[in-house]
Design a protein around this motif. Structure first.
Motif, mmCIF file in Angstrom:
data_model
loop_
_atom_site.group_PDB
_atom_site.id
_atom_site.type_symbol
_atom_site.label_atom_id
_atom_site.label_comp_id
_atom_site.label_asym_id
_atom_site.label_seq_id
_atom_site.Cartn_x
_atom_site.Cartn_y
_atom_site.Cartn_z
ATOM 1 N N LEU A 296 -6.561 -0.191 4.195
ATOM 2 C CA LEU A 296 -6.518 -1.887 4.222
ATOM 3 C C LEU A 296 -6.715 -2.200 3.510
ATOM 4 O O LEU A 296 -8.349 -2.766 2.884
ATOM 5 C CB LEU A 296 -6.979 -2.687 5.758
ATOM 6 C CG LEU A 296 -6.548 -1.227 6.833
ATOM 7 C CD1 LEU A 296 -7.563 -1.796 7.525
ATOM 8 C CD2 LEU A 296 -5.093 -2.631 7.347
ATOM 9 N N HIS A 297 -5.823 -3.621 2.330
ATOM 10 C CA HIS A 297 -6.770 -4.025 1.635
ATOM 11 C C HIS A 297 -7.135 -5.480 1.817
ATOM 12 O O HIS A 297 -5.746 -5.956 1.970
ATOM 13 C CB HIS A 297 -5.704 -3.985 -0.169
ATOM 14 C CG HIS A 297 -5.229 -2.535 -0.326
ATOM 15 N ND1 HIS A 297 -4.419 -1.978 0.142
ATOM 16 C CD2 HIS A 297 -6.045 -1.969 -1.235
ATOM 17 C CE1 HIS A 297 -4.762 -0.820 -0.954
ATOM 18 N NE2 HIS A 297 -5.695 -0.871 -1.744
ATOM 19 N N ASP A 298 -7.952 -6.177 0.748
ATOM 20 C CA ASP A 298 -8.027 -7.797 0.909
ATOM 21 C C ASP A 298 -6.968 -8.367 0.351
ATOM 22 O O ASP A 298 -6.118 -7.758 -0.550
ATOM 23 C CB ASP A 298 -8.811 -8.137 1.277
ATOM 24 C CG ASP A 298 -10.071 -7.806 0.078
ATOM 25 O OD1 ASP A 298 -9.245 -7.071 -1.385
ATOM 26 O OD2 ASP A 298 -11.416 -8.416 0.164
ATOM 27 N N ALA A 299 -7.691 -9.478 -0.039
ATOM 28 C CA ALA A 299 -5.700 -10.420 -1.487
ATOM 29 C C ALA A 299 -6.158 -9.613 -2.543
ATOM 30 O O ALA A 299 -5.900 -10.110 -3.500
ATOM 31 C CB ALA A 299 -7.014 -11.849 -0.856
ATOM 32 N N HIS A 300 -7.532 -9.742 -2.484
ATOM 33 C CA HIS A 300 -7.986 -9.220 -4.082
ATOM 34 C C HIS A 300 -7.378 -7.581 -4.735
ATOM 35 O O HIS A 300 -7.998 -6.525 -5.425
ATOM 36 C CB HIS A 300 -9.478 -9.353 -4.493
ATOM 37 C CG HIS A 300 -9.977 -10.922 -4.366
ATOM 38 N ND1 HIS A 300 -9.550 -11.747 -4.957
ATOM 39 C CD2 HIS A 300 -10.392 -11.779 -2.699
ATOM 40 C CE1 HIS A 300 -9.720 -12.787 -4.716
ATOM 41 N NE2 HIS A 300 -10.130 -12.432 -3.643
ATOM 42 N N TRP A 301 -6.621 -7.150 -3.521
ATOM 43 C CA TRP A 301 -7.043 -5.544 -3.141
ATOM 44 C C TRP A 301 -8.012 -5.135 -3.143
ATOM 45 O O TRP A 301 -8.207 -3.158 -3.729
ATOM 46 C CB TRP A 301 -6.363 -4.673 -4.435
ATOM 47 C CG TRP A 301 -4.842 -5.445 -4.490
ATOM 48 C CD1 TRP A 301 -4.434 -6.812 -5.292
ATOM 49 C CD2 TRP A 301 -3.398 -5.481 -3.268
ATOM 50 N NE1 TRP A 301 -2.922 -6.998 -4.759
ATOM 51 C CE2 TRP A 301 -2.540 -5.477 -3.649
ATOM 52 C CE3 TRP A 301 -2.998 -4.313 -2.968
ATOM 53 C CZ2 TRP A 301 -1.375 -5.389 -3.501
ATOM 54 C CZ3 TRP A 301 -2.029 -3.949 -2.252
ATOM 55 C CH2 TRP A 301 -1.086 -4.620 -2.909
ATOM 56 N N VAL A 332 3.003 -3.175 7.528
ATOM 57 C CA VAL A 332 1.660 -3.470 8.564
ATOM 58 C C VAL A 332 0.263 -3.499 8.239
ATOM 59 O O VAL A 332 -0.376 -4.722 8.462
ATOM 60 C CB VAL A 332 2.030 -2.079 9.852
ATOM 61 C CG1 VAL A 332 1.394 -2.725 10.980
ATOM 62 C CG2 VAL A 332 3.963 -2.009 10.201
ATOM 63 N N CYS A 333 -0.041 -2.875 7.693
ATOM 64 C CA CYS A 333 -1.550 -3.109 6.515
ATOM 65 C C CYS A 333 -1.138 -4.626 5.929
ATOM 66 O O CYS A 333 -2.655 -5.241 6.205
ATOM 67 C CB CYS A 333 -1.558 -1.763 5.860
ATOM 68 S SG CYS A 333 -1.791 -0.341 6.869
ATOM 69 N N HIS A 334 -0.151 -4.590 5.756
ATOM 70 C CA HIS A 334 -0.969 -6.135 5.015
ATOM 71 C C HIS A 334 -0.363 -7.448 6.004
ATOM 72 O O HIS A 334 -1.174 -8.066 5.626
ATOM 73 C CB HIS A 334 0.665 -5.836 3.354
ATOM 74 C CG HIS A 334 0.641 -7.891 2.916
ATOM 75 N ND1 HIS A 334 0.087 -7.697 2.369
ATOM 76 C CD2 HIS A 334 1.403 -8.328 3.341
ATOM 77 C CE1 HIS A 334 -0.095 -8.727 1.957
ATOM 78 N NE2 HIS A 334 1.541 -9.565 2.599
ATOM 79 N N ALA A 335 0.032 -6.855 6.641
ATOM 80 C CA ALA A 335 0.243 -8.315 7.711
ATOM 81 C C ALA A 335 -0.693 -8.114 8.280
ATOM 82 O O ALA A 335 -1.461 -9.140 8.568
ATOM 83 C CB ALA A 335 1.517 -7.979 8.730
ATOM 84 N N PHE A 336 -1.560 -7.121 9.138
ATOM 85 C CA PHE A 336 -2.863 -6.718 9.175
ATOM 86 C C PHE A 336 -4.038 -7.180 9.029
ATOM 87 O O PHE A 336 -4.896 -7.922 9.445
ATOM 88 C CB PHE A 336 -2.998 -5.466 9.838
ATOM 89 C CG PHE A 336 -4.884 -5.100 10.396
ATOM 90 C CD1 PHE A 336 -5.239 -5.897 11.683
ATOM 91 C CD2 PHE A 336 -5.519 -4.570 9.511
ATOM 92 C CE1 PHE A 336 -6.505 -5.739 12.758
ATOM 93 C CE2 PHE A 336 -7.042 -5.116 10.166
ATOM 94 C CZ PHE A 336 -7.393 -5.295 11.195
ATOM 95 N N SER A 337 -3.505 -7.389 7.174
ATOM 96 C CA SER A 337 -4.923 -8.079 6.467
ATOM 97 C C SER A 337 -4.305 -9.563 6.578
ATOM 98 O O SER A 337 -5.835 -10.054 6.766
ATOM 99 C CB SER A 337 -4.820 -7.105 5.170
ATOM 100 O OG SER A 337 -5.710 -8.041 4.371
#
Length: 525
Positions: A296-301, A332-337
Motif C-alpha cells: 500500500l503506497h501513500d501519495a509520495h509512493w 483497490v490498493c490505490h483506492a484504499f490508500s
C-alpha cells in the motif's frame, strides 16, 4: 464573489433587525453606485472563460486517463506513455517529451523510482510537453489528447469490465467521505469490491483478504524497527488473522513486498517454504493455493502497509490470480490508500480543532458552546454536516465516534450552517435569542471543509479582548489545516519546524496549531 458569498456578505452587513424599507434603500444604493468599466467587465469575462476552460480540460484529461487505465489500477506506466508520446507529430515531439519528462521528475521526485503516473502527474506531463512547442498551448494539448485517444484499442467487453470495476473503487472513496473518521466502512467497501470482482471476473474463486498496516515496533525492537498489524480481514479469517502482528524475523513474504514496493505473487504456497500460515488448525495437506501480497503506497509512493489475498479456502487446484486481476487489486490498493489518508486528514483536522478549543476556552468565558462539524456528501449533490465535537461552557468536550449527520431539509433551524458551507464565509444568526457565529475551515481551493458553530448566548458580540483571541485561534486553526492538506499533496514533501513534529502519530496536528501560534509570536517580537 459567488452568489452565495454576496448574499452572505449583505446578510452579515444588514444584520437581523433591519426593516424592509432600509433593505430596499440599500439595494437601490448598490445598484446605483456599483459601476464596472468595459475593461473590468472584459477582464472578468476572460477570467471566467479561462476558469471554465481549465475545469473542462481537467475533466477531459481525467476521462482520457481512465480510458488508458484499462484495469482501473489508478496509475499509468511512465515508460509506456513516453514511448507512445514520442511518436507524436511523426516523432518530431520526441525532444519535447524528453525535456518534459525531466521537468516532471524534478517536480515529482518519486517518479524516477516508481515509474508510475497518477492522474495529476499525467495532466502535468501533457501540459509540460505542450509548453515545449511553439504556438497555442491549448491547441497543442488538444492535439496531444486526440493523438493519445487514437492510440487506444479497447474491446467493448474490456470497456464494460473497466467501468464496473471503477464503480466499485468509487464506493471505497464514498465510504471514506461519509463515515466521519471511522475506518470500518472503508474496510467493508474494500472486501466487497474484491468479492464482487471475484464473482464477475474471477471465476468465482473463494478468497481470503486482509489489510495490515506498518507500526513502529516499540515492544520488541530486536525483531525489527517496524511491524505489520492486521487491522481488517474477511469474516471467516477474523479468528485467526485480526489484530495479529507480523515481525521481520517471522516467516512470510510481506516485508519483501514492502521493501521492493512491488506485488509478490506465490502461485503455489505449498512449494514456497517461506509462508506464514495464521490458521495453525489447518492440516498441512490442505495448505494449498495461491498468495498475493500488494504494498500500500501513500501519495509520495512510500509504503505504509499491505493488502494480502489468498485462495487457500478454494478447493479448485487451478485457483490462480490472473494478470488483469492483479492489476485491478493494485487499483483497490490505490483506492484504499486515498480513502485511508482522507480519514487520516479528517482525524488531523479534528485534532487541530481539539487543540485550538483547549487554547481558546480559558481566554473566552463569554463563549457558551462550540460545536465542530465536518462537511460530507449528502443526498442529490447536497452536502451533509457531521457533528464531530461538542464543547460546553467549561471547555469539556464530547467527541462523537459515531457522528450525528445533519441534512439541510431536516434541519431548518440550522440552515445558517449550510449557508456558511455554501458561501465559505462567516455567518451570523440568532436562534430563540441565542447568538451564533458559524466560521468555516477552508480546504486549499477555499471550499468548506469544516465549521465551528460558536454560541455566545444572549451577547450580540464578544468583548474586544475575547474577540481578538477568537480571531487569533481561528487564524491559527486555518493555517494548521492548510498545512495538513498541503502535506497530503503528492508533489509536496512535508516540512517540519518543531522537533515534536517528527513523532509519527496524530499529535502532529495539535503541535501544528502551537507551531503557527509560536511563529506569529516570533514575528510580533
Amino acid at each position: 464573489l459567488t452568489l452565495p458569498q454576496f448574499v452572505q456578505l449583505m446578510d452579515n452587513f444588514v444584520g437581523e433587525d433591519i426593516s424592509l424599507p432600509t433593505v430596499k434603500r440599500l439595494t437601490a444604493f448598490i445598484k446605483g453606485e456599483y459601476k464596472q468599466t468595459k475593461e473590468e467587465k472584459m477582464k472578468q469575462l476572460e477570467k471566467v472563460h479561462r476558469m471554465s476552460q481549465v475545469a473542462q480540460r481537467k475533466q477531459l484529461l481525467e476521462a482520457l486517463f481512465e480510458k488508458w487505465d484499462i484495469n482501473a489500477c489508478g496509475s499509468l506506466d511512465l515508460k509506456e506513455v513516453v514511448a507512445v508520446l514520442s511518436r507524436f507529430k511523426g516523432g518530431m515531439g520526441k525532444v519535447a517529451v524528453m525535456k518534459a519528462k525531466e521537468q516532471l521528475c524534478s517536480q515529482y521526485p518519486q517518479l524516477s523510482r516508481v515509474g508510475k503516473l497518477t492522474p495529476k502527474a499525467f495532466q502535468t506531463f501533457l501540459e509540460l510537453i505542450a509548453s515545449e512547442f511553439t504556438g497555442n498551448e491549448d491547441e497543442t494539448i488538444d492535439n496531444l489528447m486526440r493523438f493519445l485517444t487514437t492510440r487506444l484499442e479497447k474491446s467493448h467487453t474490456k470497456s464494460l469490465q473497466s467501468s464496473t470495476r471503477r464503480k466499485w473503487l468509487q464506493d471505497i472513496q464514498q465510504a471514506a467521505e461519509t463515515s466521519g473518521t471511522s475506518m470500518e466502512p472503508v474496510y467493508k467497501a474494500v472486501f466487497k469490491a474484491l468479492s464482487q470482482d471475484m464473482e464477475a471476473h474471477g471465476d468465482n474463486k473463494r478468497i481470503s483478504a486482509y489489510i495490515a498496516l506498518l507500526e513502529e515496533n516499540q515492544l520488541s525492537p530486536e525483531q525489527g524497527q517496524v511491524l505489520l498489524r492486521y487491522v481488517a480481514c474477511t469474516a471467516d479469517d477474523a479468528p485467526y488473522v485480526l489484530n495479529q502482528v507480523l515481525h521481520r524475523d517471522m516467516k512470510g513474504v510481506s516485508f519483501a513486498a514492502i521493501d521492493q514496493g512491488q506485488p509478490i505473487y506465490v502461485p503455489k504456497v505449498q512449494l514456497h517454504g517461506n509462508i506464514h500460515f495464521w490458521n495453525s488448525d489447518r492440516p498441512v495437506e490442505e495448505r494449498k493455493g495461491s498468495l498475493l501480497v500488494l504494498p500500500l503506497h501513500d501519495a509520495h509512493w512510500r509504503v505504509f502497509g499491505i493488502l494480502g489475498l489468498d485462495t487457500l479456502q478454494d478447493q479448485c487446484e487451478k485457483s490462480i490470480f490472473l494478470t488483469h486481476e492483479i492489476t485491478f487489486y493494485e487499483g483497490v490498493c490505490h483506492a484504499f490508500s486515498k480513502a485511508y489518508h482522507h480519514i487520516c486528514m479528517r482525524e488531523n483536522v479534528l485534532q487541530v480543532a481539539v487543540t485550538a478549543l483547549d487554547w481558546l476556552y480559558p481566554r473566552t468565558p463569554s463563549i457558551h458552546t462550540v460545536t465542530t462539524y465536518l462537511v460530507a456528501p449528502g443526498k442529490d449533490k447536497n452536502c451533509a454536516l457531521c457533528k464531530m465535537i461538542t464543547t460546553d461552557n467549561t471547555g469539556q468536550k464530547e467527541i462523537h465516534s459515531s457522528p450525528v449527520v445533519l441534512l439541510r431539509e431536516e434541519n431548518l433551524l440550522r440552515d445558517y450552517l449550510f449557508k456558511c458551507t455554501e458561501s465559505s464565509e462567516v455567518t451570523l444568526t440568532s436562534i430563540h435569542g441565542e447568538h451564533h457565529i458559524a466560521v468555516p475551515l477552508h480546504d486549499l481551493s477555499r471550499q468548506t471543509l469544516g465549521i465551528f458553530d460558536i454560541s455566545i448566548g444572549q451577547h450580540k458580540k464578544l468583548p474586544s479582548e475575547e474577540q481578538k483571541d477568537l480571531q487569533k485561534m481561528l487564524k491559527m486553526a486555518q493555517a494548521a489545516c492548510s498545512e495538513i492538506l498541503q502535506r497530503c499533496l503528492e508533489e509536496t514533501e512535508p516540512t517540519y519546524v518543531l522537533e515534536a513534529e517528527y513523532v509519527a502519530n496524530v499529535r502532529h496536528a495539535g503541535i501544528l496549531f502551537h507551531r503557527f501560534m509560536l511563529q506569529e509570536l516570533r514575528e510580533c517580537v
